[in-house]
Design a protein around this motif. Structure first.
Motif, PDB file in Angstrom:
ATOM      1  N   LYS A  83      36.880  58.258  91.145  1.00 32.16           N
ATOM      2  CA  LYS A  83      37.561  56.974  91.667  1.00 32.16           C
ATOM      3  C   LYS A  83      36.987  55.829  91.145  1.00 32.16           C
ATOM      4  N   THR A 105      42.435  56.736  91.471  1.00 32.61           N
ATOM      5  CA  THR A 105      41.734  58.235  91.650  1.00 32.61           C
ATOM      6  C   THR A 105      42.364  58.906  90.382  1.00 32.61           C
ATOM      7  N   TYR A 106      41.355  59.518  89.579  1.00 26.99           N
ATOM      8  CA  TYR A 106      41.707  60.217  88.435  1.00 26.99           C
ATOM      9  C   TYR A 106      41.198  61.693  88.377  1.00 26.99           C
ATOM     10  N   LEU A 107      42.147  62.535  87.938  1.00 27.29           N
ATOM     11  CA  LEU A 107      41.726  64.052  87.554  1.00 27.29           C
ATOM     12  C   LEU A 107      41.423  63.885  85.974  1.00 27.29           C
ATOM     13  N   THR A 166      36.529  69.518  92.260  1.00 27.20           N
ATOM     14  CA  THR A 166      38.059  70.050  92.941  1.00 27.20           C
ATOM     15  C   THR A 166      38.286  71.105  92.838  1.00 27.20           C
ATOM     16  N   ARG A 202      46.701  58.142  87.037  1.00 28.81           N
ATOM     17  CA  ARG A 202      46.039  58.608  88.027  1.00 28.81           C
ATOM     18  C   ARG A 202      46.833  59.404  89.175  1.00 28.81           C
ATOM     19  N   VAL A 203      45.945  59.821  90.180  1.00 31.44           N
ATOM     20  CA  VAL A 203      46.410  60.525  91.046  1.00 31.44           C
ATOM     21  C   VAL A 203      47.228  59.696  92.145  1.00 31.44           C
ATOM     22  N   LEU A 214      39.665  70.501  86.267  1.00 35.02           N
ATOM     23  CA  LEU A 214      39.784  68.863  86.438  1.00 35.02           C
ATOM     24  C   LEU A 214      38.757  68.288  87.227  1.00 35.02           C
ATOM     25  N   TYR A 215      38.201  67.095  86.878  1.00 35.56           N
ATOM     26  CA  TYR A 215      37.090  66.595  87.644  1.00 35.56           C
ATOM     27  C   TYR A 215      37.762  65.050  88.121  1.00 35.56           C
ATOM     28  N   LYS A 216      37.408  65.186  89.522  1.00 32.92           N
ATOM     29  CA  LYS A 216      37.858  63.917  90.290  1.00 32.92           C
ATOM     30  C   LYS A 216      36.913  62.565  90.267  1.00 32.92           C
ATOM     31  N   THR A 245      33.553  71.458  88.242  1.00 32.36           N
ATOM     32  CA  THR A 245      34.234  70.524  88.639  1.00 32.36           C
ATOM     33  C   THR A 245      33.822  70.481  90.074  1.00 32.36           C
TER      34      THR A 245
END
Length: 355
Positions: free
Chosen positions: A60, A103-105, A51, A124-125, A56-58, A49
């Motif tokens: 954009k 931005t997605y996790l 983050t 998304r975040v 979870l992997y962040k 990861t």
């Protein structure tokens, strides 16, 4: 005899085409199973990861990106998303035109199909910032400047420069941002928050102005904004808001000074230590409504919708004075004598004088 042979030949040919069709269908079904199986079994998100969340992997995705561009952006951020397989998979899932920026996790080890569906849903975040009614502009600027999810384009710029960036011509930037909670994507420019809040305030202000009583002493929407900000700061309990508005409007109609502490405090500025002294009330300032008649030159805070409406639709009252009772409410008086008695009772804690 010839007809019989031809008949057999026809039926034999029909059976052959039937077998071929079934074979084609089986191949097609197999191909679809292979493609869709690969889409949902092929992991594209790394197991490591970037983050603090362990699973979870962040990533954009920029606005207005094509399918190929999205694939490249994800590759640059560590995902296994070659452009052609990504495009084919997105179209096979009928989400090629539905992928949303932001931005997605993403779950670590997730398949291409899983992340495509998540991005198509826009799951998304989101971040938020809350403008509280009664907040001053310097409190708002500090709040925006310190928010870690914003890109700080306005930090350190002057009030004049901020207004120019928003294409606004107000005398100042106080009071012009509507109190509300504003949701945004991480790494959004902070000017967007100011722009949304100023547009919202303009909308609320004009809606309130359209409901103003023709006999109101307020001459412009900006005067309405100023008075609403004073009502906001002077109201300890929402049920008193209409009466507080009535007092100030009655005073303006009679040419009386507003004599309200919050305007004096605002004039002192950030250096106010919480203790308003008699000397402060004697200092001449555009915001000293004990010395100057009429409204101060600008609002003194961000007023709520309720304060805007109270200023245009006040309670029916002839009161000219009010004093805080200590429980969040106020005592309202029509005469100075009644008011002084209320001050003795609620502020000085003196027993009522016997008649």
């Amino acid at each position: 005899m010839r007809r019989k042979i031809q008949g057999r030949s026809f039926f034999s040919q029909k059976k052959t085409w039937g077998r071929r069709l079934r074979s084609y269908l089986l191949v097609l079904i197999g191909a679809l199973v292979f493609i869709y199986g690969g889409i949902f079994l092929w992991p594209v998100v790394p197991s490591q990861t970037n983050t603090q969340e362990a699973l979870l992997y962040k990533v954009k995705i920029s606005p207005q990106s094509s399918l190929g561009s999205i694939a490249q952006q994800l590759q640059e951020q560590g995902l296994s998303t070659p452009v052609l397989p990504f495009q084919v998979s997105a179209r096979a899932l009928f989400v090629g035109s539905k992928l949303k920026p932001g931005t997605y996790l993403l779950p670590t080890g997730a398949s291409l199909g899983k992340i495509l569906l998540q991005i198509a849903r826009g799951d998304r975040v989101r971040e938020s910032i809350a403008i509280i009614p009664g907040m001053t502009i310097w409190q708002l600027r500090a709040l925006v400047d310190s928010h870690p999810a914003l890109i700080h384009q306005t930090k350190g710029i002057s009030s004049k420069a901020l207004l120019q960036s928003l294409n606004l011509t107000y005398p100042g930037d106080e009071g012009i941002f509507f109190p509300d909670t504003y949701v945004f994507d991480p790494d959004e420019p902070d000017i967007n928050i100011y722009r949304r809040a100023s547009v919202a305030m303009q909308k609320q202000l004009l809606q309130a102005w359209d409901q103003k009583d023709p006999g109101s002493p307020l001459k412009t929407p900006y005067e309405l904004l100023i008075l609403s900000s004073i009502i906001e700061k002077e109201t300890g309990r929402s049920s008193d808001r209409g009466l507080v508005a009535a007092v100030f409007l009655n005073r303006l109609n009679q040419g009386m000074k507003l004599q309200t502490d919050p305007t004096v405090i605002y004039g002192i500025g950030k250096g106010f230590d919480g203790n308003l002294r008699k000397a402060d009330l004697r200092k001449d300032s555009p915001y000293n409504t004990y010395m100057n008649k009429g409204l101060p030159p600008t609002p003194i805070a961000m007023p709520s919708k309720e304060s805007l409406m109270a200023a245009v639709r006040p309670a029916q009252s002839k009161a000219l004075y009010f004093v805080a009772k200590g429980d969040g409410t106020s005592h309202f008086s029509q005469t100075l004598g009644e008011h002084e008695s209320a001050v003795d009772r609620y502020q000085r804690k003196l027993a009522p004088k016997s008649k």
